[in-house]
Design an enzyme around this catalytic site. Structure first.
Site, mmCIF file in Angstrom:
data_model
loop_
_atom_site.group_PDB
_atom_site.id
_atom_site.type_symbol
_atom_site.label_atom_id
_atom_site.label_comp_id
_atom_site.label_asym_id
_atom_site.label_seq_id
_atom_site.Cartn_x
_atom_site.Cartn_y
_atom_site.Cartn_z
ATOM 1 N N ASP A 28 0.858 -1.183 0.000
ATOM 2 C CA ASP A 28 0.000 0.000 0.000
ATOM 3 C C ASP A 28 0.901 1.242 0.000
ATOM 4 O O ASP A 28 1.906 1.309 0.697
ATOM 5 C CB ASP A 28 -0.908 -0.002 1.228
ATOM 6 N N ASN A 85 -12.890 -2.833 2.833
ATOM 7 C CA ASN A 85 -13.748 -1.660 2.961
ATOM 8 C C ASN A 85 -14.747 -1.663 1.811
ATOM 9 O O ASN A 85 -14.360 -1.779 0.648
ATOM 10 C CB ASN A 85 -12.912 -0.381 2.936
ATOM 11 N N VAL A 94 -10.952 3.183 -3.445
ATOM 12 C CA VAL A 94 -10.657 2.680 -4.793
ATOM 13 C C VAL A 94 -11.697 1.617 -5.155
ATOM 14 O O VAL A 94 -11.787 0.585 -4.480
ATOM 15 C CB VAL A 94 -9.232 2.086 -4.877
ATOM 16 N N HIS A 98 -10.352 -5.082 -2.965
ATOM 17 C CA HIS A 98 -9.018 -5.334 -2.419
ATOM 18 C C HIS A 98 -9.122 -5.744 -0.961
ATOM 19 O O HIS A 98 -9.982 -5.258 -0.239
ATOM 20 C CB HIS A 98 -8.102 -4.114 -2.567
ATOM 21 N N ILE A 99 -8.227 -6.621 -0.564
ATOM 22 C CA ILE A 99 -8.095 -7.019 0.841
ATOM 23 C C ILE A 99 -6.853 -6.339 1.391
ATOM 24 O O ILE A 99 -5.750 -6.525 0.863
ATOM 25 C CB ILE A 99 -7.942 -8.546 0.991
ATOM 26 N N HIS A 100 -7.038 -5.527 2.432
ATOM 27 C CA HIS A 100 -5.890 -4.955 3.135
ATOM 28 C C HIS A 100 -5.305 -6.030 4.055
ATOM 29 O O HIS A 100 -6.047 -6.721 4.760
ATOM 30 C CB HIS A 100 -6.317 -3.790 4.024
#
Ligand code: AMP
Length: 112
Positions: A28, A85, A94, A98-100
């Site tokens: 990130d 999110n 965005v 996506h997986i943080h």
């Protein structure tokens, strides 16, 4: 085209840790923890709310990729948090699923 699609297309640079036919893991750009990675599908699913049963295997693959990266990067033992999110109240910026992966410090709960 989102910024993540440009990363997938290698049109803009990213620090990529893992890539296969269906997903990508990279750093990130604005880390919220000592380790902050993103796992994204190459297919441009805007958010988890837009995933369908056809994506079942892909969604599982994204989670297992996060698990594998945690092991390879040596923070599986100390622990980590996976975050998705979704939408405005979820803090999504965005519109590409996506997986943080957050690790490297004691994370707080509730997350705020
Ligand atoms: P979210 O708020 O869940 O949509 O998360 C989007 C994430 O993408 C944020 O943590 C950003 O710091 C990150 N981000 C935005 N642009 C880039 C980029 N070019 N390279 C890497 N990460 C990015």
């Amino acid at each position: 085209m989102t910024i993540f699609e440009k990363i997938i297309a290698k049109e803009i640079p990213a620090d990529i840790l893992y890539e296969d036919d269906t997903c990508l893991c990279f750093q990130d750009i604005a880390p919220q923890a000592p380790t902050h990675l993103l796992v994204i599908p190459k297919e441009p699913i805007p958010r988890i709310a837009k995933a369908t049963p056809e994506h079942q295997s892909l969604l599982g693959h994204l989670l297992l990729t996060a698990q594998q990266v945690a092991q390879q990067q040596d923070f599986a033992e100390s622990g980590y948090r996976l975050v998705i999110n979704n939408g405005k109240d979820g803090g999504e910026e965005v519109p590409h699923l996506h997986i943080h992966i957050l690790a490297g410090r004691q994370l707080l709960w509730p997350p705020g």
